[in-house]
Design a protein around this motif. Structure first.
Motif, PDB file in Angstrom:
ATOM      1  N   ALA A  37      -5.898  25.238  66.943  1.00 36.26           N
ATOM      2  CA  ALA A  37      -6.495  26.385  67.298  1.00 36.26           C
ATOM      3  C   ALA A  37      -8.116  26.110  67.748  1.00 36.26           C
ATOM      4  N   LEU A  38      -8.577  26.428  68.924  1.00 37.70           N
ATOM      5  CA  LEU A  38      -9.836  26.356  69.371  1.00 37.70           C
ATOM      6  C   LEU A  38     -10.659  27.606  69.699  1.00 37.70           C
ATOM      7  N   PRO A  39     -11.958  27.752  69.302  1.00 32.75           N
ATOM      8  CA  PRO A  39     -12.378  29.020  69.624  1.00 32.75           C
ATOM      9  C   PRO A  39     -12.892  29.473  71.104  1.00 32.75           C
ATOM     10  N   ALA A  40     -12.760  28.355  71.995  1.00 28.98           N
ATOM     11  CA  ALA A  40     -12.996  28.661  73.507  1.00 28.98           C
ATOM     12  C   ALA A  40     -12.631  27.314  74.480  1.00 28.98           C
ATOM     13  N   GLN A  41     -12.444  27.573  75.574  1.00 33.15           N
ATOM     14  CA  GLN A  41     -12.216  26.251  76.375  1.00 33.15           C
ATOM     15  C   GLN A  41     -13.659  25.780  76.727  1.00 33.15           C
ATOM     16  N   SER A  42     -14.087  24.655  75.672  1.00 33.43           N
ATOM     17  CA  SER A  42     -15.422  24.006  76.247  1.00 33.43           C
ATOM     18  C   SER A  42     -15.247  22.472  76.065  1.00 33.43           C
ATOM     19  N   LEU A  43     -16.040  21.760  76.814  1.00 36.17           N
ATOM     20  CA  LEU A  43     -16.346  20.395  76.605  1.00 36.17           C
ATOM     21  C   LEU A  43     -16.352  19.889  75.264  1.00 36.17           C
ATOM     22  N   GLY A  71     -14.092  32.398  68.685  1.00 35.83           N
ATOM     23  CA  GLY A  71     -14.876  32.105  67.347  1.00 35.83           C
ATOM     24  C   GLY A  71     -14.307  31.937  66.266  1.00 35.83           C
ATOM     25  N   PRO A  72     -14.943  32.413  64.988  1.00 36.10           N
ATOM     26  CA  PRO A  72     -14.395  32.107  63.616  1.00 36.10           C
ATOM     27  C   PRO A  72     -12.888  32.516  63.518  1.00 36.10           C
ATOM     28  N   GLY A  73     -12.353  33.293  64.514  1.00 32.40           N
ATOM     29  CA  GLY A  73     -10.979  33.553  64.564  1.00 32.40           C
ATOM     30  C   GLY A  73      -9.848  32.508  64.200  1.00 32.40           C
ATOM     31  N   VAL A  74     -10.606  31.120  64.381  1.00 36.22           N
ATOM     32  CA  VAL A  74      -9.736  30.097  64.296  1.00 36.22           C
ATOM     33  C   VAL A  74      -9.582  29.651  62.881  1.00 36.22           C
ATOM     34  N   LEU A  75     -10.581  30.063  62.023  1.00 37.81           N
ATOM     35  CA  LEU A  75     -10.274  29.867  60.494  1.00 37.81           C
ATOM     36  C   LEU A  75      -9.169  30.799  59.998  1.00 37.81           C
ATOM     37  N   THR A  76      -9.233  31.841  60.730  1.00 44.67           N
ATOM     38  CA  THR A  76      -7.898  33.050  60.077  1.00 44.67           C
ATOM     39  C   THR A  76      -6.802  32.554  60.400  1.00 44.67           C
ATOM     40  N   ALA A  77      -6.642  31.683  61.705  1.00 42.43           N
ATOM     41  CA  ALA A  77      -5.534  31.145  62.175  1.00 42.43           C
ATOM     42  C   ALA A  77      -4.947  30.195  61.340  1.00 42.43           C
ATOM     43  N   VAL A  78      -5.678  29.238  61.005  1.00 40.27           N
ATOM     44  CA  VAL A  78      -5.377  28.175  60.120  1.00 40.27           C
ATOM     45  C   VAL A  78      -5.075  28.602  58.596  1.00 40.27           C
ATOM     46  N   LEU A  79      -5.694  29.489  57.907  1.00 41.42           N
ATOM     47  CA  LEU A  79      -5.481  29.984  56.697  1.00 41.42           C
ATOM     48  C   LEU A  79      -4.318  30.800  56.742  1.00 41.42           C
ATOM     49  N   GLY A  80      -4.021  31.506  57.768  1.00 42.99           N
ATOM     50  CA  GLY A  80      -2.743  32.310  58.066  1.00 42.99           C
ATOM     51  C   GLY A  80      -1.617  31.695  58.348  1.00 42.99           C
ATOM     52  N   LYS A  81      -1.663  30.183  58.577  1.00 39.26           N
ATOM     53  CA  LYS A  81      -0.588  29.378  59.035  1.00 39.26           C
ATOM     54  C   LYS A  81      -0.087  29.517  60.438  1.00 39.26           C
ATOM     55  N   LEU A 145     -34.191  41.317  75.090  1.00 44.36           N
ATOM     56  CA  LEU A 145     -33.158  41.182  76.056  1.00 44.36           C
ATOM     57  C   LEU A 145     -31.785  41.319  75.587  1.00 44.36           C
ATOM     58  N   THR A 146     -30.770  41.608  76.669  1.00 38.84           N
ATOM     59  CA  THR A 146     -29.409  41.412  76.213  1.00 38.84           C
ATOM     60  C   THR A 146     -29.104  40.013  76.579  1.00 38.84           C
ATOM     61  N   ILE A 147     -28.381  39.596  75.458  1.00 35.34           N
ATOM     62  CA  ILE A 147     -27.966  38.049  75.767  1.00 35.34           C
ATOM     63  C   ILE A 147     -26.370  38.043  75.265  1.00 35.34           C
ATOM     64  N   GLY A 148     -25.801  37.142  76.048  1.00 35.85           N
ATOM     65  CA  GLY A 148     -24.341  37.007  75.852  1.00 35.85           C
ATOM     66  C   GLY A 148     -24.003  35.883  74.867  1.00 35.85           C
ATOM     67  N   ILE A 149     -23.078  35.975  74.159  1.00 37.57           N
ATOM     68  CA  ILE A 149     -22.433  35.112  73.406  1.00 37.57           C
ATOM     69  C   ILE A 149     -20.786  35.131  73.511  1.00 37.57           C
ATOM     70  N   ASP A 150     -19.976  34.096  72.958  1.00 36.91           N
ATOM     71  CA  ASP A 150     -19.053  34.126  73.178  1.00 36.91           C
ATOM     72  C   ASP A 150     -18.099  34.822  72.153  1.00 36.91           C
ATOM     73  N   ALA A 151     -18.691  35.021  70.846  1.00 31.29           N
ATOM     74  CA  ALA A 151     -17.891  35.659  69.700  1.00 31.29           C
ATOM     75  C   ALA A 151     -19.110  35.938  68.761  1.00 31.29           C
ATOM     76  N   VAL A 152     -19.164  37.247  68.161  1.00 30.97           N
ATOM     77  CA  VAL A 152     -19.994  37.385  67.233  1.00 30.97           C
ATOM     78  C   VAL A 152     -19.844  36.513  65.941  1.00 30.97           C
TER      79      VAL A 152
END
Length: 339
Positions: A37-43, A71-81, A145-152
């Motif tokens: 599980a990866l949080p985003a497509q990134s180098l 984002g942190p959803g990858v942790l839930t994915a691993v914990l939830g198997k 300012l309004t700032i973009g992020i990938d995940a809270v």
């Protein structure tokens, strides 16, 4: 009779040869299917993409399926198997452990922040002359300012909050935060829907090429918690490597080969990344790769200093409370399980 025996002998030899050739030509061992599980497509995750494209995972006896969970959803994915491995910042790992979502790091591929903050050029021009090397002054200039992020609560959000708190700001009220996928962030910057973004190359560099100004670059931020940081750890469930020791060894072996290639042969590494980033402008991809390759850990090291810096980063950024009890490093770092 002799002819019959001769033909039987040929058949046996042919069957034996078939087994031998299968052993040479086919896989050296049975492939174990695993999910990463990866949080985003990134180098940032270049070692995983390279290991897959170059066949390092297959050589190590595993066949990973890569899934994206914001984002942190990858942790839930691993914990939830639903995933076996995850790659994400060690600061996010520690924050999850404080919430009793404990995962174990068996490797770390990078030890410096490579998150950038990019501002739309017209906005940057209005902000005036702020010293380029003063990250705290530059973060204060972004108030409102309004700032973009990938995940809270993901790594870019944590980076933004950390800098804001260090600068005496309230990151919950002094900025407006918008969560977008990386490609959408770049498009929103270009259209003016958002005024700034926090993310890593190649998307931060793409935003610069599309008319943005590189306002803060992570590797240049001179703050104590930013040095020797577990920026991209490989995580598993606490009991996973005991049950699947070969998979853990295979995963880290393949990742280690990919990191070594990034250092020794940039051209081959970029060729391996071409499939994943086929829509990326080649020069932006090359520049971005050079940034990540520079800060890779060839030993996949996890150290006490990294642990202390990650905890300090989380506390300073308000990711975890100042008084929160944090599990000891011995419970969260287990590089021996990946060997």
């Amino acid at each position: 009779m002799k002819t019959r025996l001769f033909r039987m002998g040929l058949a046996v030899l042919s069957l034996a040869a078939g087994f031998t050739l299968a052993g040479v030509v086919g896989p050296a061992m049975a492939q174990q299917n695993v999910t990463l599980a990866l949080p985003a497509q990134s180098l940032l995750f270049a070692p995983a993409y390279i290991a897959a494209e170059r066949g390092y995972f297959r050589e190590a006896g595993i066949e990973p399926k890569i899934v994206y969970v914001a984002g942190p959803g990858v942790l839930t994915a691993v914990l939830g198997k639903s995933a076996d491995f995850a790659m994400i910042s060690g600061g996010i790992q520690i924050a999850a452990a404080v919430r009793n979502q404990k995962l174990v790091a068996i490797a770390n591929t990078q030890d410096r922040f490579t998150t950038d903050i990019v501002v739309r050029k017209p906005v940057a021009d209005k902000l005036g002359a702020v010293p380029p090397g003063d990250a705290l002054a530059r973060i204060r200039a972004l108030k409102g300012l309004t700032i973009g992020i990938d995940a809270v609560n993901g790594l870019p959000h944590s980076f933004l909050r950390y800098l804001a708190r260090k600068a005496g700001m309230n990151p919950e009220t002094d900025f407006t935060i918008t969560a977008l996928q990386p490609q959408a962030m770049v498009a929103a910057m270009k259209s003016g829907t958002i005024e700034a973004m926090a993310f890593s190359p190649p998307f931060s560099l793409t935003a610069v090429n599309d008319g943005g100004a590189l306002w803060i670059t992570g590797p240049d931020v001179d703050l104590p918690e930013m040095k020797t940081f577990p920026y991209n750890v490989v995580l598993v469930r606490p009991d996973y490597c005991q049950a699947e020791a070969a998979a853990c060894r295979g995963f880290t072996t393949a990742i280690g080969k990919a990191v070594a290639l990034m250092r020794s042969d940039p051209a081959a590494s970029l060729a391996a990344l071409g499939k994943t980033f086929d829509r990326m402008e080649p020069e932006a991809l090359r520049q971005s790769f050079a940034i990540f390759a520079k800060y890779t850990r060839t030993d996949l090291g996890l150290t006490e200093d990294m642990y202390r810096n990650a905890v300090a980063f989380d506390r300073a950024g308000g990711v975890i409370p100042e008084t929160a009890a944090v599990p000891p490093a011995s419970e969260l770092y287990a590089p021996s399980l990946g060997r």
